[in-house]
Design a protein around this motif. Structure first.
Motif, PDB file in Angstrom:
ATOM      1  N   HIS A  83      48.731  37.702  36.077  1.00  0.00           N
ATOM      2  CA  HIS A  83      48.113  38.954  35.469  1.00  0.00           C
ATOM      3  C   HIS A  83      46.849  39.019  35.584  1.00  0.00           C
ATOM      4  CE1 HIS A  83      48.417  42.425  32.662  1.00  0.00           C
ATOM      5  NE2 HIS A  83      47.227  41.950  32.454  1.00  0.00           N
ATOM      6  N   LEU A  84      45.878  38.072  35.207  1.00  0.00           N
ATOM      7  CA  LEU A  84      44.573  38.263  35.496  1.00  0.00           C
ATOM      8  C   LEU A  84      44.220  38.323  37.025  1.00  0.00           C
ATOM      9  CD1 LEU A  84      43.324  35.685  32.987  1.00  0.00           C
ATOM     10  CD2 LEU A  84      42.732  37.938  32.893  1.00  0.00           C
ATOM     11  N   HIS A  85      44.925  37.659  37.786  1.00  0.00           N
ATOM     12  CA  HIS A  85      44.590  37.465  39.154  1.00  0.00           C
ATOM     13  C   HIS A  85      44.847  38.784  39.832  1.00  0.00           C
ATOM     14  CE1 HIS A  85      44.381  35.543  43.114  1.00  0.00           C
ATOM     15  NE2 HIS A  85      43.857  34.487  42.524  1.00  0.00           N
ATOM     16  N   THR A  86      46.129  39.615  39.503  1.00  0.00           N
ATOM     17  CA  THR A  86      46.337  40.922  40.138  1.00  0.00           C
ATOM     18  C   THR A  86      45.130  41.972  39.491  1.00  0.00           C
ATOM     19  OG1 THR A  86      48.455  40.206  39.662  1.00  0.00           O
ATOM     20  CG2 THR A  86      48.156  42.466  40.466  1.00  0.00           C
ATOM     21  N   MET A  87      44.883  41.859  38.145  1.00  0.00           N
ATOM     22  CA  MET A  87      44.254  42.537  37.479  1.00  0.00           C
ATOM     23  C   MET A  87      42.731  42.591  38.310  1.00  0.00           C
ATOM     24  SD  MET A  87      43.039  42.991  33.652  1.00  0.00           S
ATOM     25  CE  MET A  87      42.118  41.614  33.437  1.00  0.00           C
ATOM     26  N   PHE A  88      42.159  41.527  38.676  1.00  0.00           N
ATOM     27  CA  PHE A  88      40.842  41.348  39.199  1.00  0.00           C
ATOM     28  C   PHE A  88      40.918  41.843  40.558  1.00  0.00           C
ATOM     29  CE2 PHE A  88      40.197  37.654  36.426  1.00  0.00           C
ATOM     30  CZ  PHE A  88      38.502  37.999  36.044  1.00  0.00           C
ATOM     31  N   ARG A  89      41.933  41.654  41.327  1.00  0.00           N
ATOM     32  CA  ARG A  89      42.050  41.998  42.606  1.00  0.00           C
ATOM     33  C   ARG A  89      42.203  43.558  42.832  1.00  0.00           C
ATOM     34  NH1 ARG A  89      43.946  38.145  46.649  1.00  0.00           N
ATOM     35  NH2 ARG A  89      45.176  39.958  47.555  1.00  0.00           N
ATOM     36  N   THR A  90      42.966  44.328  41.834  1.00  0.00           N
ATOM     37  CA  THR A  90      43.116  45.660  41.779  1.00  0.00           C
ATOM     38  C   THR A  90      41.941  46.325  41.514  1.00  0.00           C
ATOM     39  OG1 THR A  90      45.337  45.157  41.039  1.00  0.00           O
ATOM     40  CG2 THR A  90      44.811  47.431  41.121  1.00  0.00           C
ATOM     41  N   ASN A  91      41.214  45.751  40.447  1.00  0.00           N
ATOM     42  CA  ASN A  91      39.881  46.468  39.890  1.00  0.00           C
ATOM     43  C   ASN A  91      39.077  46.623  41.166  1.00  0.00           C
ATOM     44  OD1 ASN A  91      39.536  47.601  37.131  1.00  0.00           O
ATOM     45  ND2 ASN A  91      41.252  45.685  37.215  1.00  0.00           N
ATOM     46  N   ARG A  92      38.850  45.329  41.849  1.00  0.00           N
ATOM     47  CA  ARG A  92      37.943  45.080  43.109  1.00  0.00           C
ATOM     48  C   ARG A  92      38.377  45.966  43.750  1.00  0.00           C
ATOM     49  NH1 ARG A  92      35.721  41.028  46.708  1.00  0.00           N
ATOM     50  NH2 ARG A  92      34.141  42.494  47.670  1.00  0.00           N
ATOM     51  N   HIS A  93      39.552  46.332  44.423  1.00  0.00           N
ATOM     52  CA  HIS A  93      39.822  47.156  45.561  1.00  0.00           C
ATOM     53  C   HIS A  93      39.397  48.643  44.966  1.00  0.00           C
ATOM     54  CE1 HIS A  93      41.680  44.721  48.243  1.00  0.00           C
ATOM     55  NE2 HIS A  93      42.498  44.034  47.456  1.00  0.00           N
ATOM     56  N   GLU A  94      39.895  48.981  43.626  1.00  0.00           N
ATOM     57  CA  GLU A  94      39.371  49.999  43.370  1.00  0.00           C
ATOM     58  C   GLU A  94      37.751  50.529  43.123  1.00  0.00           C
ATOM     59  OE1 GLU A  94      41.935  50.899  39.969  1.00  0.00           O
ATOM     60  OE2 GLU A  94      43.651  51.124  41.429  1.00  0.00           O
ATOM     61  N   GLY A  95      37.107  49.518  43.364  1.00  0.00           N
ATOM     62  CA  GLY A  95      35.669  49.559  43.215  1.00  0.00           C
ATOM     63  C   GLY A  95      35.179  49.573  41.839  1.00  0.00           C
ATOM     64  N   GLN A  96      36.119  48.906  40.841  1.00  0.00           N
ATOM     65  CA  GLN A  96      35.780  49.052  39.423  1.00  0.00           C
ATOM     66  C   GLN A  96      35.002  47.826  38.981  1.00  0.00           C
ATOM     67  OE1 GLN A  96      36.220  51.498  37.460  1.00  0.00           O
ATOM     68  NE2 GLN A  96      37.682  52.823  38.287  1.00  0.00           N
ATOM     69  N   THR A  97      35.123  46.786  39.563  1.00  0.00           N
ATOM     70  CA  THR A  97      34.398  45.323  39.305  1.00  0.00           C
ATOM     71  C   THR A  97      34.000  44.475  40.303  1.00  0.00           C
ATOM     72  OG1 THR A  97      34.626  43.674  37.598  1.00  0.00           O
ATOM     73  CG2 THR A  97      36.507  44.070  39.182  1.00  0.00           C
ATOM     74  N   ILE A  98      33.020  43.694  39.902  1.00  0.00           N
ATOM     75  CA  ILE A  98      32.702  42.584  41.016  1.00  0.00           C
ATOM     76  C   ILE A  98      33.725  41.392  40.862  1.00  0.00           C
ATOM     77  CG2 ILE A  98      30.417  43.091  41.167  1.00  0.00           C
ATOM     78  CD1 ILE A  98      29.728  40.973  38.978  1.00  0.00           C
ATOM     79  N   LEU A  99      33.840  40.650  41.925  1.00  0.00           N
ATOM     80  CA  LEU A  99      34.713  39.597  41.938  1.00  0.00           C
ATOM     81  C   LEU A  99      33.877  38.275  42.397  1.00  0.00           C
ATOM     82  CD1 LEU A  99      37.879  39.899  41.478  1.00  0.00           C
ATOM     83  CD2 LEU A  99      37.961  39.413  43.993  1.00  0.00           C
ATOM     84  N   VAL A 100      33.844  37.175  41.361  1.00  0.00           N
ATOM     85  CA  VAL A 100      33.083  36.156  41.687  1.00  0.00           C
ATOM     86  C   VAL A 100      33.880  34.928  41.807  1.00  0.00           C
ATOM     87  CG1 VAL A 100      31.110  34.708  40.772  1.00  0.00           C
ATOM     88  CG2 VAL A 100      31.061  37.048  40.664  1.00  0.00           C
ATOM     89  N   THR A 101      33.715  34.170  42.846  1.00  0.00           N
ATOM     90  CA  THR A 101      34.801  32.842  42.970  1.00  0.00           C
ATOM     91  C   THR A 101      34.081  31.800  42.464  1.00  0.00           C
ATOM     92  OG1 THR A 101      33.997  32.614  45.122  1.00  0.00           O
ATOM     93  CG2 THR A 101      35.779  33.752  44.683  1.00  0.00           C
ATOM     94  N   VAL A 102      34.705  30.575  42.242  1.00  0.00           N
ATOM     95  CA  VAL A 102      33.865  29.501  41.768  1.00  0.00           C
ATOM     96  C   VAL A 102      32.691  29.178  42.810  1.00  0.00           C
ATOM     97  CG1 VAL A 102      34.221  27.151  41.568  1.00  0.00           C
ATOM     98  CG2 VAL A 102      35.848  28.597  40.430  1.00  0.00           C
ATOM     99  N   GLY A 103      33.395  29.157  44.136  1.00  0.00           N
ATOM    100  CA  GLY A 103      32.482  28.869  45.197  1.00  0.00           C
ATOM    101  C   GLY A 103      30.965  29.809  45.303  1.00  0.00           C
ATOM    102  N   LYS A 104      31.308  31.013  45.018  1.00  0.00           N
ATOM    103  CA  LYS A 104      30.179  31.931  45.110  1.00  0.00           C
ATOM    104  C   LYS A 104      29.259  31.567  43.950  1.00  0.00           C
ATOM    105  CE  LYS A 104      29.236  36.817  45.875  1.00  0.00           C
ATOM    106  NZ  LYS A 104      29.794  38.088  45.666  1.00  0.00           N
ATOM    107  N   LEU A 105      29.784  31.339  42.697  1.00  0.00           N
ATOM    108  CA  LEU A 105      29.133  30.995  41.715  1.00  0.00           C
ATOM    109  C   LEU A 105      28.288  29.788  41.685  1.00  0.00           C
ATOM    110  CD1 LEU A 105      28.619  31.893  38.456  1.00  0.00           C
ATOM    111  CD2 LEU A 105      30.453  30.336  38.234  1.00  0.00           C
ATOM    112  N   MET A 106      28.921  28.871  42.405  1.00  0.00           N
ATOM    113  CA  MET A 106      27.949  27.732  42.638  1.00  0.00           C
ATOM    114  C   MET A 106      26.823  27.931  43.445  1.00  0.00           C
ATOM    115  SD  MET A 106      29.964  24.227  43.141  1.00  0.00           S
ATOM    116  CE  MET A 106      31.189  24.576  44.334  1.00  0.00           C
TER     117      MET A 106
END
Lengths: 442, 370, 376
Positions: C152-175
């Motif tokens: 659920h969370l995974h899909t929500m993050f991706r959909t929101n990102r595709h729609e230009g609603q949120t940023i997506l930060v991965t563990v690697g990028k955060l590091m």
């Protein structure tokens, strides 16, 4: 001698009976007919198809000797016996020969040699007072018609395949190579079968070193007195290849005259064997076994694509089951997150380990394949359906194997069918098992 | 014996031998090792080091050309006089074997940190050494062929690694002159250590059939330099220099961020695939060591016994328990020695040979082959 | 010859025997496929962290359910050890797809994750976010029975990102963001709405590794436009800044917004110029003006530009006040002017920096335009 050889010899070598050579050495034809016939009838006692027909030729007793079944009765009657009966009194050898209306004949002084030729379908004529045997060709072996090859199927291009008759096979090659440079050498292999084996090559094209090597090896086989039979070209392949214990074929086998001709033109040697529809090509490298006749009839792009597809098939058919075992047992990390739960769920319901599962499935598929190959067409199909049902559905529903395992084995089996050469495919199929073991334990 | 020496190595095989002798474990931590000294100047440092390596190879070529029908093991004695030559060659061979052991051990420390945490070191390294030894002892033809075959996979992996699939932020790479010219020059030394291994050129030169052996070697070094530069750019551009410097194996961390559609973890897939390349590197290094040592031991000593004792030595080398930290220290002290010995001493040999006016027999086989 | 062969066979057998124990065998069915990790402060001892591990349970008939274990430990390595001791399964490394920090834990430090993130324990492509409140509460949200929380969370993050609603930060990028000098991390924020809904709303700002402030959804969208790393940023300027935009409803997508950030040091004072350029696609619009006419369209574009300008100024001022630099101004300053860049002084310089912003918009395509004129 290595340990392995010694064990092998202990296991099989000691029980081989010695082969006696009945027609070895020379024996001159006696001018007395009765002497000759007494010797021959003793030799051919209890030989059902042996015919000894006495007749009078130009007033002196004579005998026609031949094997029924491999000779043409009409040729004997109309071409040999008929004219001989009308031969003039006290005719000389040359007059006798003139009488025979069959074109292909020969005179021999060695009775053994003459008898050997009789065994190949010639008619032997012995006359009182003649110290020569006359051999007339009336051979008529039973054979099938030239048809499409069974294992070397091509979609386009010529559809002729070799049959079991050497002369016809060579004629198929000759039809495509009308040049005096096409040379051949004949060997007789096997002490009992005396199979005619023909080594063909194109002069100036073939490497002399290669030719000498093949000749020496065939000659060595011919000289083996304890080798009773050569029934097929596969036996020759085993005897003359570099590494007979390797599961991989080292000579290319084909049933197609066009493939043989293409290889001859490329400078290789071809070995045709009487009694076998499969001809051999020497030398052959690993990648030659992935060529098909169609490759030459297709557009280069498609041909290259299918050839690469075959290489891919080799990789898939040998390693996909092993890869499954390795990934599921050791490197689960590389399975995408979205699939891993599904795999883990299905695997958790299966009581067997992935290794056992893989071995079990591979053996089952091989059982099915072997069963369907030996059965007649209609029954073979039933086996196929049964196998698909049992292996595919029932095993999964009974939670004996995971569904992914079925897919993996199916893919690996289908891929193995892409390898055109049967020998190669079998060898590569066998490789799967050590790889699965390695994947699980190493 | 020299007259019978056959030209069995093609130019392509020479290229493969040099490429695979060099590319091994270095790629995994090159960005960090050079970055520590040269900062963001790595992108200038590595090409400069590549140029220097090319110059060194040219020196090797000059030396090899003076003795076209002999390997290093034969003419080194002639140049340095027997006792000194024997000592030189003995050290040379032992150093090659030590490098082979170090490469395999370093790879194991990477593998154990990344994937096989519980497998003992020996279970991984013994078969690896056995396989490599078995190839290397079979001589130049088998070695070259095996190396060539594996090289196709290596080249594919190298090309794939050079594709920028993960976004790269150029701000992480700039400014390249951060540490100044001094830093960049200092960085050349650790980058040169990553190019150790091309001295196999001296060993196989008399077997080479190619008309332009130097071009094959130079092409290999050029490709290696390009590969090192591009991957370092991608790694630093994606991770940032600061993160690279605190990573033991920056390449793996970089690959960890890349998800393939079928195999999710590119780092693990790469680790498995690269084992073949490590085997290749160890084969080349072992082959160099064995060939040189064959020149040192007296003729009456059977080759089989020499090979077996090398195997036992190598196995003892990989089995010897050393902690990771001391191993790093060992590698750090071994690299300069190996670089001096394998890259620089052939230049000195050439100089001595030129001064003493020593030359090998002229060959016409090479011309015939050409 | 025979001796050597025997010897090599013997060696092979020894090697094969040494291998057959399979130390690292981890059959997939014996793994705890933990796909979500929540990190909170342990209520009874703030020195410790509460780790929430979520993993799927396999039920019959393809039904899925998630199981949740909460373990108090000093860091994630210790938590995993405790979990493995309590559980018959092994922690499946590299399969964690979602990491959620509780607000308190984020305010304390992100290091609980970083100690182990270098080892390939986490998937570097796992999404990281901060929950409003406790992460464990969020992860226990009951969802429709076909779904599990990680998916659920995974899909929500991706959909929101595709729609230009949120940023997506991965563990690697955060590091990388937390390690590299001259840029601060920013993470998306997740809310629990009511009993059974989860929503992404706004973002959390960090100074080094400590949470210092938040952005609301509107500010986040402006931030995304300025960040210039998104192919689409969907904004709905509902807050009225200009007369024309006051009443009507406008929804638009900024297509590939690019911002040039030019920091300069003039006499020790930082001057930063932001110039934002983008095309926009209008989704819905209702106004007294007919924007099919060029003059009206131009006027709308100008209005939008001034809206973005004002909002961007407000956002940057907020960032300056908080002393955080998630836009990477410092990183750019170092790249262009590394001799003058001092990481220790930069925060002060940034807080006092003079800012200038240009916005240039270009209509790209107008979608469904509502030209009804409600006022007449």
């Amino acid at each position: 001698m290595s340990l392995w050889n010694r064990i092998l010899q202990k296991l099989i070598g000691a029980n081989q009976p010695k082969i006696e050579q009945p027609l070895a050495g020379k024996l001159a034809v006696s001018p007395r007919l009765e002497n000759n016939l007494a010797y021959i009838t003793e030799l051919f006692a209890d030989v059902a198809d042996f015919v000894c027909r006495r007749l009078s030729v130009g007033g002196r007793p004579a005998a026609l000797l031949y094997l029924r079944g491999i000779t043409d009765a009409r040729v004997i009657q109309e071409g040999i016996a008929g004219p001989l009966l009308q031969c003039q009194h006290n005719a000389s050898l040359s007059e006798l020969l003139q009488c025979i209306s069959v074109s292909n004949f020969a005179c021999l002084q060695d009775l053994h040699q003459a008898l050997l030729q009789m065994l190949e379908g010639k008619v032997l004529l012995l006359c009182q007072g003649l110290s020569q045997a006359i051999l007339v060709d009336a051979a008529n072996f039973p054979k099938r018609n030239i048809a499409q090859p069974e294992s070397d199927v091509a979609i386009s291009g010529p559809q002729e395949g070799f049959i079991e008759h050497l002369a016809d096979n060579f004629a198929l090659v000759r039809r495509r190579l009308r040049t005096p440079k096409l040379k051949s050498r004949v060997f007789r292999l096997g002490a009992l079968t005396r199979t005619t084996v023909m080594l063909c090559y194109l002069q100036d094209r073939v490497g002399q070193q290669l030719l000498a090597e093949v000749e020496t090896r065939l000659q060595q086989v011919q000289d083996q007195v304890d080798l009773p039979d050569i029934l097929d070209s596969y036996a020759i392949m085993e005897l003359i290849s570099d590494h007979p214990r390797s599961p991989f074929p080292q000579l290319l086998q084909t049933e197609r005259p066009d493939v043989i001709v293409a290889n001859l033109v490329e400078g290789r040697g071809a070995i045709l064997v009487d009694g076998s529809p499969v001809a051999l090509v020497a030398p052959a490298a690993f990648f030659d076994f992935f060529q098909t006749a169609d490759d030459y009839n297709l557009h280069p792009i498609f041909a290259a694509f299918t050839r690469w597809l075959r290489f891919l098939a080799v990789v898939i058919s040998t390693s996909v089951s092993a890869l499954y075992v390795a990934v599921v047992t050791y490197h689960y990390e590389i399975i995408p997150a979205r699939i891993i739960t599904t795999i883990a769920r299905t695997r958790s319901m299966v009581p067997l380990s992935s290794f056992t599962e893989a071995i079990l499935m591979e053996i089952t598929v091989d059982l099915l394949r072997e069963a369907s190959v030996r059965l007649p067409g209609a029954v073979g199909q039933v086996i196929g359906v049964l196998g698909a049902l049992v292996v595919g559905q029932a095993a999964v529903q009974a939670n004996i194997v995971a569904p992914l395992m079925v897919i993996v084995v199916a893919i690996s089996t289908i891929s193995s069918f892409l390898i055109p050469n049967n020998e190669q495919a079998t060898a590569l199929r066998l490789l799967r098992f050590p790889l699965i073991v390695a994947a699980n334990f190493l | 014996m020299q007259g019978k020496r056959q030209k069995v190595i093609t130019g392509w095989q020479l290229f493969c031998l040099i490429l695979n002798g060099v590319v091994g474990i270095g790629i995994f931590n090159l960005a960090r090792q050079v970055g520590e000294v040269a900062g963001r100047g790595v992108l200038l440092t590595i090409p400069l080091a590549g140029l220097l390596a090319l110059g060194t190879l040219a020196g090797h070529y000059l030396l090899a050309r003076r003795f076209p029908r002999q390997t290093l093991a034969e003419y080194a004695e002639k140049i340095l006089s027997p006792p000194l030559g024997k000592i030189y060659l003995g050290l040379y061979g032992v150093l090659s074997l030590a490098l082979a052991i170090t490469v395999s051990r370093s790879y194991w420390s990477l593998v154990s940190a990344w994937a096989l945490g519980r497998t003992p070191q020996l279970a991984f390294l013994l078969p690896l050494i056995l396989v490599c030894w078995n190839v290397a002892r079979r001589g130049v033809v088998v070695t070259a062929r095996v190396v060539e075959l594996i090289n196709y996979g290596t080249l594919t992996l190298m090309l794939l690694l050079m594709i920028p699939v993960i976004p790269v932020d150029l701000d992480y790479v700039r400014p390249v002159m951060e540490t100044g010219v001094g830093g960049i020059l200092r960085g050349i030394i650790p980058s040169l250590y990553a190019t150790i291994g091309f001295d196999v050129f001296l060993i196989v030169f008399p077997y080479v059939r190619s008309r332009r052996p130097f071009a094959a070697g130079a092409a290999a070094i050029a490709l290696i330099t390009l590969f090192y530069t591009v991957t370092t750019l991608l790694i630093i551009g994606n991770l940032g220099l600061e993160l690279v410097l605190i990573n033991t194996w920056p390449l793996q961390t970089y690959l960890h961020r890349f998800a393939l559609a079928v195999f999710e973890r590119a780092d693990i897939v790469f680790l498995i695939a690269w084992v073949f390349q490590i085997i290749n590197t160890v084969i080349v290094l072992m082959f160099t060591g064995m060939t040189v040592l064959q020149g040192v031991v007296p003729q009456k000593v059977s080759r089989r016994w020499l090979h077996l004792s090398i195997l036992v030595l190598a196995m003892a080398g990989v089995a010897w328990p050393v902690k990771f930290a001391s191993q790093v220290k060992l590698v750090n002290s071994l690299s300069p020695i190996a670089f001096f010995y394998h890259a620089i001493t052939p230049l000195l040999l050439w100089l001595i040979a030129a001064l003493r006016g020593l030359k090998g027999e002229k060959t016409d086989v090479q011309d015939q082959a050409a | 010859m025979c001796k050597t062969k025997l010897l090599s066979y013997l060696l092979l057998v020894i090697v094969a025997c040494s291998l057959s124990a399979c130390w690292d065998q981890r059959p997939i069915e014996d793994l705890g496929l933990i796909n979500c990790v929540g990190i909170d402060i342990y209520p009874e001892n703030p020195e410790l962290l509460d780790f929430t591990f979520v993993y799927p349970l396999f039920l019959e008939e393809r039904r899925q359910a998630a199981k949740l274990d909460i373990i108090a430990a000093a860091n994630i390595g210790e938590a995993i050890n405790i979990w493995e001791r309590r559980n018959p399964r092994r922690f499946a490394a590299g399969k964690v797809g979602i990491v959620i920090f509780g607000t308190e834990a984020a305010q304390q430090d992100l290091s609980g994750l970083f100690d182990y993130a270098q080892l390939p324990l986490f998937d570097d492509n796992a999404y990281v976010a901060v929950a409003a409140g406790k992460a464990s509460d969020l992860l226990q949200t009951p969802l429709p029975e076909t779904e599990i929380i990680a998916t659920h969370l995974h899909t929500m993050f991706r959909t929101n990102r595709h729609e230009g609603q949120t940023i997506l930060v991965t563990v690697g990028k955060l590091m990388t963001l937390a390690t590299v000098q001259g840029i601060d991390p920013i993470l998306p924020k997740v809310h629990k709405l009511g009993e059974d809904r989860i929503e992404l709303d706004g973002a959390v700002l960090f100074q080094d590794r400590r949470m210092v402030g938040t952005l609301d959804q509107n500010e986040l969208l402006i931030f995304m436009a300025l960040q210039g790393q998104h192919s689409i940023v969907s904004i709905a300027p509902t807050t009225a800044n200009t007369g024309e935009l006051a009443k009507p409803k406008v929804e638009l997508d900024l297509v590939s917004p690019k911002t040039k950030i030019r920091p300069q040091l003039q006499d020790g004072k930082l001057v930063v110029n932001f110039s934002l350029q983008a095309s926009y696609v209008l989704h819905s619009y209702s106004s007294v003006q007919n924007i099919t006419k060029p003059e009206a369209a131009q006027s709308l574009t100008r209005d939008l530009e001034s809206y973005l300008l004002i909002e961007a100024e407000r956002l940057i001022t907020k960032l300056q006040e908080l002393g955080v630099d998630p836009l990477g101004v410092g990183k750019r300053l170092r790249a262009s002017n590394f001799r003058q860049f001092d990481p220790l002084q930069f925060r002060e310089q940034w807080a006092d920096a003079a800012i200038s912003i240009d916005v240039k918009l270009k209509p790209f395509r107008a979608g469904a335009i509502d030209t009804t004129q409600p006022d007449r």
